[in-house]
Design an enzyme around this catalytic site. Structure first.
Site, PDB file in Angstrom:
ATOM      1  N   ARG A  21      35.433  29.441  -1.770  1.00  0.00           N
ATOM      2  CA  ARG A  21      36.779  29.847  -1.319  1.00  0.00           C
ATOM      3  C   ARG A  21      36.788  31.276  -0.802  1.00  0.00           C
ATOM      4  O   ARG A  21      37.745  32.020  -1.017  1.00  0.00           O
ATOM      5  CB  ARG A  21      37.821  29.715  -2.452  1.00  0.00           C
ATOM      6  CG  ARG A  21      38.181  28.311  -2.834  1.00  0.00           C
ATOM      7  CD  ARG A  21      39.309  27.751  -1.963  1.00  0.00           C
ATOM      8  NE  ARG A  21      39.365  26.305  -2.101  1.00  0.00           N
ATOM      9  CZ  ARG A  21      40.149  25.660  -2.959  1.00  0.00           C
ATOM     10  NH1 ARG A  21      40.994  26.305  -3.701  1.00  0.00           N
ATOM     11  NH2 ARG A  21      40.116  24.348  -3.025  1.00  0.00           N
ATOM     12  N   ARG A  25      43.398  32.366   0.394  1.00  0.00           N
ATOM     13  CA  ARG A  25      44.661  33.108   0.305  1.00  0.00           C
ATOM     14  C   ARG A  25      44.558  34.518  -0.247  1.00  0.00           C
ATOM     15  O   ARG A  25      45.506  35.290  -0.126  1.00  0.00           O
ATOM     16  CB  ARG A  25      45.670  32.298  -0.524  1.00  0.00           C
ATOM     17  CG  ARG A  25      46.212  31.108   0.236  1.00  0.00           C
ATOM     18  CD  ARG A  25      46.942  30.153  -0.677  1.00  0.00           C
ATOM     19  NE  ARG A  25      45.986  29.560  -1.604  1.00  0.00           N
ATOM     20  CZ  ARG A  25      46.305  28.641  -2.502  1.00  0.00           C
ATOM     21  NH1 ARG A  25      47.539  28.234  -2.621  1.00  0.00           N
ATOM     22  NH2 ARG A  25      45.386  28.145  -3.301  1.00  0.00           N
ATOM     23  N   ARG A  34      47.373  31.463   8.370  1.00  0.00           N
ATOM     24  CA  ARG A  34      47.963  30.311   7.669  1.00  0.00           C
ATOM     25  C   ARG A  34      49.466  30.201   7.945  1.00  0.00           C
ATOM     26  O   ARG A  34      50.001  29.101   8.131  1.00  0.00           O
ATOM     27  CB  ARG A  34      47.709  30.481   6.166  1.00  0.00           C
ATOM     28  CG  ARG A  34      48.365  29.452   5.259  1.00  0.00           C
ATOM     29  CD  ARG A  34      47.645  28.136   5.310  1.00  0.00           C
ATOM     30  NE  ARG A  34      48.136  27.199   4.308  1.00  0.00           N
ATOM     31  CZ  ARG A  34      49.091  26.300   4.522  1.00  0.00           C
ATOM     32  NH1 ARG A  34      49.700  26.247   5.684  1.00  0.00           N
ATOM     33  NH2 ARG A  34      49.450  25.455   3.559  1.00  0.00           N
ATOM     34  N   ASP A  71      38.392  20.953   4.354  1.00  0.00           N
ATOM     35  CA  ASP A  71      38.727  20.580   2.977  1.00  0.00           C
ATOM     36  C   ASP A  71      38.090  19.244   2.639  1.00  0.00           C
ATOM     37  O   ASP A  71      37.911  18.400   3.526  1.00  0.00           O
ATOM     38  CB  ASP A  71      40.248  20.495   2.790  1.00  0.00           C
ATOM     39  CG  ASP A  71      40.620  20.610   1.319  1.00  0.00           C
ATOM     40  OD1 ASP A  71      40.833  21.740   0.850  1.00  0.00           O
ATOM     41  OD2 ASP A  71      40.645  19.579   0.624  1.00  0.00           O
ATOM     42  N   TYR A 147      41.673  12.507  -6.861  1.00  0.00           N
ATOM     43  CA  TYR A 147      42.876  12.856  -6.082  1.00  0.00           C
ATOM     44  C   TYR A 147      43.566  11.616  -5.528  1.00  0.00           C
ATOM     45  O   TYR A 147      44.796  11.528  -5.493  1.00  0.00           O
ATOM     46  CB  TYR A 147      42.516  13.818  -4.939  1.00  0.00           C
ATOM     47  CG  TYR A 147      42.163  15.191  -5.448  1.00  0.00           C
ATOM     48  CD1 TYR A 147      43.159  16.100  -5.808  1.00  0.00           C
ATOM     49  CD2 TYR A 147      40.838  15.573  -5.612  1.00  0.00           C
ATOM     50  CE1 TYR A 147      42.835  17.346  -6.307  1.00  0.00           C
ATOM     51  CE2 TYR A 147      40.502  16.825  -6.113  1.00  0.00           C
ATOM     52  CZ  TYR A 147      41.510  17.704  -6.461  1.00  0.00           C
ATOM     53  OH  TYR A 147      41.197  18.944  -6.967  1.00  0.00           O
TER      54      TYR A 147
END
Ligand code: CP3
Length: 340
Positions: A21, A25, A34, A71, A147
């Site tokens: 990562r 963010r 973003r 992703d 998921y």
């Protein structure tokens, strides 16, 4: 290319450095790109934007590898599981009623629908300096199933786990389908110019020990074999997170070149007990980087001591958290470089 040389067994390549990562963010320049994007999945499938943010951490910290901005959930997106990201809630999907509640035909269009991932890889490889590796990746079937079954993140993976016991044959059929999709996605990225491939099995530790062979180890073996069958020779890093002592069996059987170690595993134990020719990657606690200062430096001491005399890819034990101060990452990067 230091990361590639290390993974090919060059003992003199020195320590390589990148972070899971690393484009995310915690970086203000990421947040500003973003903010322009309508949604996360169109961001992942926009080659120019993906390329732009992939390079951001390289420009800022001069790391040894870039990981393509994408992703693992692009595969459930391809399978039309209605993937969306709502602020503060993580990924949401339509929960599956049973393991075969899926349109298998959809994977035939993988190369077409996920071609933007290949375009982003090509664009990035062209601009990235030749001494830096570009990593392509995919999620392992079990982590994707968690998921897809639950419809998002989960605390206990209750539904996905219940399928392993109560709907085993159907779950194996779902795994075969996902293995094929993962192979095709990895091959696509390798052919577009990715130098290293990585397989994320973030929730591998939730598979019961008795079922690990069937649902973690054998899928990883079949995926690597499938990729090799397509003539892809790039080194592969596996990250079966949370296996603990189960890493021994995994390393014994899965023909990968690198192995990610999470922050809950004793790295000195891993260095002592895992095969010498396997390059270990990890395992700083991402929250120690968020904390910074003396705790972060103590973590660094622990890792460097554990890995003395062994090939090492310095990394985290899991991805950066959004509140990580950028200056802590800069300090950590500098310390890793100074201390070799
Ligand atoms: O810098 C990089 O590491 C490359 C890009 C990357 C992302 N996701 C971007 C991303 C990679 C390698 C991943 C892998 C991924 N995605 C995994 C495996 C690794 C892990 O962390 O366990 C998993 C399980 C996912 C699924 C996923 N994607 C989740 C659970 C989330 C929400 C995370 C959160 O904290 O909200 C995402 C979204 C996501 N993927 C973000 C980024 C930068 C943040 C979303 C945003 O910008 O709004």
């Amino acid at each position: 290319m230091q990361l590639v040389n290390l993974l090919k067994g060059d003992k003199n390549a020195g320590r390589a450095l990148w972070f899971m990562r690393q484009a995310g963010r915690y970086l203000p320049e990421y947040r500003s790109v973003r903010a322009e994007m309508p949604d996360f999945i169109s961001f992942c499938l926009n080659p120019e934007k993906a390329f732009e943010v992939t390079l951001q951490p390289i420009e800022r910290f001069d790391l040894d590898a870039a990981i393509i901005f994408s992703d693992i959930l692009t595969i459930p997106w391809l399978l039309e599981r209605n993937l969306r990201f709502e602020a503060g809630r993580g990924p949401l999907l339509d929960a599956m009623d049973h393991p075969l509640d899926i349109n298998a035909q959809l994977i035939t269009s993988l190369e077409d629908k996920l071609s933007p991932v290949g375009d982003a890889v090509r664009l990035t490889r062209k601009k990235l300096s030749t001494d830096k590796a570009l990593i392509g990746f995919a999620g392992a079937p079990w982590t994707l199933v968690t998921y897809m079954a639950e419809g998002g993140s989960s605390r206990d993976f209750a539904k996905a786990k219940s399928w392993l016991w109560s709907a085993r044959a159907q779950t194996k059929a779902l795994f075969s389908l996902l293995e094929e999709a993962v192979i095709r996605l990895l091959v696509l990225q390798a052919r577009a110019g990715a130098d290293v491939l990585m397989l994320f099995d973030s929730w591998a530790g939730a598979v019961p020990d008795a079922l690990r062979e069937d649902f973690v180890i054998n899928p990883a073996i079949r995926i690597i074999d499938g990729v090799r069958d397509q003539g892809i020779a790039q080194p592969i890093i596996c990250f079966p997170k949370g296996l603990g002592e189960g890493l021994l069996g995994f390393a014994d059987q899965v023909p990968c070149q690198g192995l990610g170690i999470d922050q809950h595993t004793n790295l000195a134990w891993a260095a002592e007990n895992l095969p010498e020719n396997l390059v270990l990657q990890g395992n700083m606690d991402p929250l120690a980087v968020a904390a910074g200062g003396a705790p972060m430096r103590a973590e660094l001491d622990r890792i460097l001591a554990a890995m003395a005399g062994r090939s090492h890819i310095f990394n985290l034990g899991h991805g950066f958290v959004p509140h990580t101060p950028v200056e802590n990452v800069a300090e950590l990067t500098q310390l890793v470089r100074e201390r070799g």
